[in-house]
Design an enzyme around this catalytic site. Structure first.
Site, PDB file in Angstrom:
ATOM      1  N   ARG A 145      -4.860  -1.720   9.043  1.00 30.43           N
ATOM      2  CA  ARG A 145      -6.062  -2.487   8.711  1.00 30.43           C
ATOM      3  C   ARG A 145      -5.733  -3.600   7.728  1.00 30.43           C
ATOM      4  O   ARG A 145      -4.684  -3.618   7.111  1.00 30.43           O
ATOM      5  CB  ARG A 145      -7.178  -1.576   8.189  1.00 30.43           C
ATOM      6  CG  ARG A 145      -6.807  -0.740   6.991  1.00 30.43           C
ATOM      7  CD  ARG A 145      -8.019   0.062   6.476  1.00 30.43           C
ATOM      8  NE  ARG A 145      -7.603   1.004   5.463  1.00 30.43           N
ATOM      9  CZ  ARG A 145      -7.407   2.309   5.665  1.00 30.43           C
ATOM     10  NH1 ARG A 145      -7.650   2.841   6.833  1.00 30.43           N
ATOM     11  NH2 ARG A 145      -6.992   3.086   4.686  1.00 30.43           N
ATOM     12  N   TRP A 205     -11.761  -2.308  -7.924  1.00 32.69           N
ATOM     13  CA  TRP A 205     -12.499  -2.046  -9.177  1.00 32.69           C
ATOM     14  C   TRP A 205     -13.282  -0.736  -9.093  1.00 32.69           C
ATOM     15  O   TRP A 205     -13.673  -0.175 -10.120  1.00 32.69           O
ATOM     16  CB  TRP A 205     -13.472  -3.193  -9.490  1.00 32.69           C
ATOM     17  CG  TRP A 205     -12.824  -4.492  -9.854  1.00 32.69           C
ATOM     18  CD1 TRP A 205     -12.845  -5.644  -9.109  1.00 32.69           C
ATOM     19  CD2 TRP A 205     -12.088  -4.802 -11.051  1.00 32.69           C
ATOM     20  NE1 TRP A 205     -12.152  -6.646  -9.770  1.00 32.69           N
ATOM     21  CE2 TRP A 205     -11.683  -6.161 -10.961  1.00 32.69           C
ATOM     22  CE3 TRP A 205     -11.726  -4.072 -12.184  1.00 32.69           C
ATOM     23  CZ2 TRP A 205     -10.943  -6.792 -11.954  1.00 32.69           C
ATOM     24  CZ3 TRP A 205     -10.983  -4.708 -13.177  1.00 32.69           C
ATOM     25  CH2 TRP A 205     -10.604  -6.054 -13.059  1.00 32.69           C
ATOM     26  N   HIS A 220       2.238   3.498  -9.076  1.00 38.51           N
ATOM     27  CA  HIS A 220       2.093   2.058  -9.340  1.00 38.51           C
ATOM     28  C   HIS A 220       3.295   1.531 -10.131  1.00 38.51           C
ATOM     29  O   HIS A 220       3.777   0.433  -9.881  1.00 38.51           O
ATOM     30  CB  HIS A 220       0.785   1.778 -10.089  1.00 38.51           C
ATOM     31  CG  HIS A 220      -0.446   2.179  -9.316  1.00 38.51           C
ATOM     32  ND1 HIS A 220      -0.591   1.903  -7.973  1.00 38.51           N
ATOM     33  CD2 HIS A 220      -1.569   2.849  -9.686  1.00 38.51           C
ATOM     34  CE1 HIS A 220      -1.762   2.385  -7.562  1.00 38.51           C
ATOM     35  NE2 HIS A 220      -2.369   2.962  -8.574  1.00 38.51           N
ATOM     36  N   ARG A 253     -12.175   2.091  -8.288  1.00 38.47           N
ATOM     37  CA  ARG A 253     -11.326   3.259  -8.585  1.00 38.47           C
ATOM     38  C   ARG A 253     -11.616   3.802  -9.990  1.00 38.47           C
ATOM     39  O   ARG A 253     -12.205   3.100 -10.808  1.00 38.47           O
ATOM     40  CB  ARG A 253      -9.850   2.864  -8.452  1.00 38.47           C
ATOM     41  CG  ARG A 253      -9.509   2.513  -7.014  1.00 38.47           C
ATOM     42  CD  ARG A 253      -8.041   2.451  -6.785  1.00 38.47           C
ATOM     43  NE  ARG A 253      -7.765   2.114  -5.394  1.00 38.47           N
ATOM     44  CZ  ARG A 253      -6.577   2.139  -4.838  1.00 38.47           C
ATOM     45  NH1 ARG A 253      -5.520   2.478  -5.556  1.00 38.47           N
ATOM     46  NH2 ARG A 253      -6.412   1.830  -3.569  1.00 38.47           N
ATOM     47  N   TRP A 258       2.829   8.010  -2.437  1.00 38.23           N
ATOM     48  CA  TRP A 258       4.209   8.188  -2.920  1.00 38.23           C
ATOM     49  C   TRP A 258       4.216   9.141  -4.121  1.00 38.23           C
ATOM     50  O   TRP A 258       5.028  10.060  -4.195  1.00 38.23           O
ATOM     51  CB  TRP A 258       4.796   6.823  -3.304  1.00 38.23           C
ATOM     52  CG  TRP A 258       6.219   6.861  -3.764  1.00 38.23           C
ATOM     53  CD1 TRP A 258       7.331   6.697  -2.996  1.00 38.23           C
ATOM     54  CD2 TRP A 258       6.685   7.095  -5.109  1.00 38.23           C
ATOM     55  NE1 TRP A 258       8.461   6.809  -3.773  1.00 38.23           N
ATOM     56  CE2 TRP A 258       8.097   7.049  -5.066  1.00 38.23           C
ATOM     57  CE3 TRP A 258       6.046   7.330  -6.330  1.00 38.23           C
ATOM     58  CZ2 TRP A 258       8.882   7.228  -6.198  1.00 38.23           C
ATOM     59  CZ3 TRP A 258       6.827   7.518  -7.460  1.00 38.23           C
ATOM     60  CH2 TRP A 258       8.233   7.462  -7.388  1.00 38.23           C
ATOM     61  N   LEU A 288      11.002 -20.433  -4.951  1.00 41.73           N
ATOM     62  CA  LEU A 288      10.060 -19.531  -4.279  1.00 41.73           C
ATOM     63  C   LEU A 288       8.779 -19.523  -5.103  1.00 41.73           C
ATOM     64  O   LEU A 288       8.842 -19.527  -6.338  1.00 41.73           O
ATOM     65  CB  LEU A 288      10.662 -18.109  -4.239  1.00 41.73           C
ATOM     66  CG  LEU A 288       9.751 -16.940  -3.874  1.00 41.73           C
ATOM     67  CD1 LEU A 288       9.336 -17.023  -2.402  1.00 41.73           C
ATOM     68  CD2 LEU A 288      10.453 -15.598  -4.116  1.00 41.73           C
ATOM     69  N   GLU A 308       2.050 -13.307  12.377  1.00 45.92           N
ATOM     70  CA  GLU A 308       2.642 -12.146  13.040  1.00 45.92           C
ATOM     71  C   GLU A 308       2.477 -10.959  12.086  1.00 45.92           C
ATOM     72  O   GLU A 308       2.565 -11.117  10.864  1.00 45.92           O
ATOM     73  CB  GLU A 308       4.127 -12.394  13.318  1.00 45.92           C
ATOM     74  CG  GLU A 308       4.381 -13.545  14.281  1.00 45.92           C
ATOM     75  CD  GLU A 308       3.785 -13.305  15.667  1.00 45.92           C
ATOM     76  OE1 GLU A 308       3.764 -12.134  16.105  1.00 45.92           O
ATOM     77  OE2 GLU A 308       3.336 -14.280  16.296  1.00 45.92           O
ATOM     78  N   ASP A 330       0.831  -1.213   0.000  1.00 51.08           N
ATOM     79  CA  ASP A 330       0.000   0.000   0.000  1.00 51.08           C
ATOM     80  C   ASP A 330       0.863   1.260   0.000  1.00 51.08           C
ATOM     81  O   ASP A 330       1.995   1.246   0.486  1.00 51.08           O
ATOM     82  CB  ASP A 330      -0.911  -0.030   1.242  1.00 51.08           C
ATOM     83  CG  ASP A 330      -2.083   0.928   1.118  1.00 51.08           C
ATOM     84  OD1 ASP A 330      -2.384   1.386  -0.007  1.00 51.08           O
ATOM     85  OD2 ASP A 330      -2.709   1.225   2.163  1.00 51.08           O
ATOM     86  N   GLY A 331       0.304   2.331  -0.544  1.00 52.15           N
ATOM     87  CA  GLY A 331       0.957   3.639  -0.473  1.00 52.15           C
ATOM     88  C   GLY A 331       1.485   4.169  -1.802  1.00 52.15           C
ATOM     89  O   GLY A 331       2.161   5.204  -1.820  1.00 52.15           O
ATOM     90  N   ASN A 332       1.159   3.508  -2.901  1.00 53.24           N
ATOM     91  CA  ASN A 332       1.648   3.979  -4.210  1.00 53.24           C
ATOM     92  C   ASN A 332       1.111   5.371  -4.543  1.00 53.24           C
ATOM     93  O   ASN A 332       1.841   6.217  -5.070  1.00 53.24           O
ATOM     94  CB  ASN A 332       1.203   3.021  -5.326  1.00 53.24           C
ATOM     95  CG  ASN A 332       1.776   1.633  -5.176  1.00 53.24           C
ATOM     96  OD1 ASN A 332       2.589   1.385  -4.296  1.00 53.24           O
ATOM     97  ND2 ASN A 332       1.343   0.716  -6.036  1.00 53.24           N
ATOM     98  N   GLY A 333      -0.165   5.590  -4.236  1.00 44.70           N
ATOM     99  CA  GLY A 333      -0.796   6.876  -4.552  1.00 44.70           C
ATOM    100  C   GLY A 333      -0.156   8.010  -3.755  1.00 44.70           C
ATOM    101  O   GLY A 333       0.157   9.079  -4.295  1.00 44.70           O
TER     102      GLY A 333
HETATM  103  C1  IPE Z   1      -5.344  -2.733  -0.062  1.00 46.23           C
HETATM  104  O1  IPE Z   1      -5.046  -1.390  -0.260  1.00 46.23           O
HETATM  105  C2  IPE Z   1      -5.354  -3.451  -1.389  1.00 46.23           C
HETATM  106  C3  IPE Z   1      -4.070  -3.605  -2.026  1.00 46.23           C
HETATM  107  C4  IPE Z   1      -2.913  -3.247  -1.537  1.00 46.23           C
HETATM  108  C5  IPE Z   1      -4.116  -4.218  -3.321  1.00 46.23           C
HETATM  109  P1  IPE Z   1      -6.175  -0.296  -0.425  1.00 46.23           P
HETATM  110  O2  IPE Z   1      -5.508   1.000  -0.560  1.00 46.23           O
HETATM  111  O3  IPE Z   1      -7.118  -0.687  -1.518  1.00 46.23           O
HETATM  112  O4  IPE Z   1      -6.951  -0.431   0.949  1.00 46.23           O
HETATM  113  P2  IPE Z   1      -7.725   0.642   1.815  1.00 46.23           P
HETATM  114  O5  IPE Z   1      -8.681   1.357   0.885  1.00 46.23           O
HETATM  115  O6  IPE Z   1      -6.686   1.573   2.351  1.00 46.23           O
HETATM  116  O7  IPE Z   1      -8.407  -0.142   2.889  1.00 46.23           O
HETATM  117  C1  IPE Z   2      -1.563   0.306  -3.332  1.00 45.99           C
HETATM  118  O1  IPE Z   2      -1.396   1.673  -3.341  1.00 45.99           O
HETATM  119  C2  IPE Z   2      -1.836  -0.255  -4.708  1.00 45.99           C
HETATM  120  C3  IPE Z   2      -3.211  -0.700  -4.932  1.00 45.99           C
HETATM  121  C4  IPE Z   2      -4.139  -0.746  -4.031  1.00 45.99           C
HETATM  122  C5  IPE Z   2      -3.552  -1.117  -6.272  1.00 45.99           C
HETATM  123  P1  IPE Z   2      -2.626   2.680  -3.325  1.00 45.99           P
HETATM  124  O2  IPE Z   2      -3.009   2.949  -4.749  1.00 45.99           O
HETATM  125  O3  IPE Z   2      -3.729   2.175  -2.478  1.00 45.99           O
HETATM  126  O4  IPE Z   2      -1.948   3.945  -2.697  1.00 45.99           O
HETATM  127  P2  IPE Z   2      -2.539   4.936  -1.605  1.00 45.99           P
HETATM  128  O5  IPE Z   2      -3.045   4.092  -0.476  1.00 45.99           O
HETATM  129  O6  IPE Z   2      -3.626   5.701  -2.277  1.00 45.99           O
HETATM  130  O7  IPE Z   2      -1.380   5.783  -1.219  1.00 45.99           O
HETATM  131 MG    MG Z   3      -4.130   2.383  -0.505  1.00 49.96          MG
END
Ligand code: IPE
Ligand code: IPE
Ligand code: MG
Length: 239
Positions: free
Chosen positions: A193, A68, A36, A70, A24, A130, A206, A19-22
């Site tokens: 979460r 989906w 992404h 998004r 970043w 792996l 863990e 998580d966190g690509n957006g």
């Molecule tokens: C969880 O991240 C799903 C993936 C990493 C693929 P999200 O960004 O979709 O989750 P929420 O919206 O923060 O719960």
């Molecule tokens: C995780 O990064 C990648 C996917 C859920 C596809 P996000 O796109 O959720 O990035 P944030 O949470 O908005 O930073």
């Molecule tokens: Mg996210």
């Protein structure tokens, strides 16, 4: 010197909520899809790191059943990135003896992504150092309902009685039937979460949560997660 202790137990199965690509991308004034793209480089780095550490199963949450929702351009960008990444990197997976598998409702993927995914899965089927289980259009509640539907159908058809279902064999009906439960669950970007990921399978995993955003998560960060895991005392409800 690695950050973890090679003499201590290594988690056999690590699952990661990437998580966190957006965020970043936003922090750099870039569009979300650039986050992404950078995240795909972390996938590559973490696959190599996992193999080097001796992890046997790596499950990567790449796209949830809720994702989906998004905007269309982000979804199509992610699906395009998936095909592109797999096409480009499958030879590297083979070279590194890494097997690819998918979990989730992959029939919902666009045909081009699905076709490339099937090809990469087939081309790496002989690899065994792996196994990377990529979660695509994956939702744990959907997975549990689907398993329950299969079981109800089996009972209705007289192939199984309700008493034959157990804690031990329920997992056989989940997408993850071929992997042990995760020993370690990692979530990047500091969110506390689960977001509908592996609800059944993580009962005794863990959990390691790091503030590092997924595109910044590389070899060293996986070693640090394993080091954190090695400090835990797993009791499974016992003493
Ligand atoms: C969880 O991240 C799903 C993936 C990493 C693929 P999200 O960004 O979709 O989750 P929420 O919206 O923060 O719960
Ligand atoms: C995780 O990064 C990648 C996917 C859920 C596809 P996000 O796109 O959720 O990035 P944030 O949470 O908005 O930073
Ligand atoms: Mg996210």
């Amino acid at each position: 010197m690695p950050h973890y202790d090679p003499e201590l137990p290594i988690p056999e199965h690590v699952a990661i909520i990437m998580d966190g690509n957006g965020r970043w991308a936003k922090g750099r004034g870039k569009i979300r899809n650039e986050g992404h793209r950078e995240g795909a480089k972390s996938v590559e780095a973490v696959l190599e790191a996992a193999k080097a550490i001796g992890i046997r199963h790596l499950t990567l949450y790449a796209f949830s059943s809720e994702n989906w929702k998004r905007p269309e351009d982000e979804v199509s960008g992610l699906m395009g990135l998936l095909s592109h990444f797999l096409k480009l990197k499958t030879p590297t997976l083979i070279k590194n003896d890494i097997r690819l598998k998918a979990i989730g409702a992959i029939d919902r993927l666009p045909p081009a992504s699905r076709k490339q995914l099937d090809k990469s899965i087939a081309d790496t089927a002989h690899c065994e150092s792996l196994t990377c289980h990529i979660a695509l259009s994956y939702g744990s509640r959907e997975e549990i309902v689907r398993a329950t539907q299969t079981l109800m159908q089996r009972a209705a058809d007289g192939e199984m009685t309700p008493e034959e279902l157990s804690v031990e064999n329920f997992g056989d009906y989940l997408y993850t039937s071929e992997a042990p439960d995760p020993d370690l669950l990692v979530r990047t970007s500091g969110e506390f979460r689960i977001s509908n990921f592996l609800l059944w399978q993580i009962s005794y995993s863990e959990i390691h949560i790091t503030d590092v955003l997924w595109p910044d998560f590389r070899h060293e960060n996986l070693e640090l997660a394993v080091a954190d895991y090695q400090k835990r005392h797993r009791r499974y409800g016992g003493l």
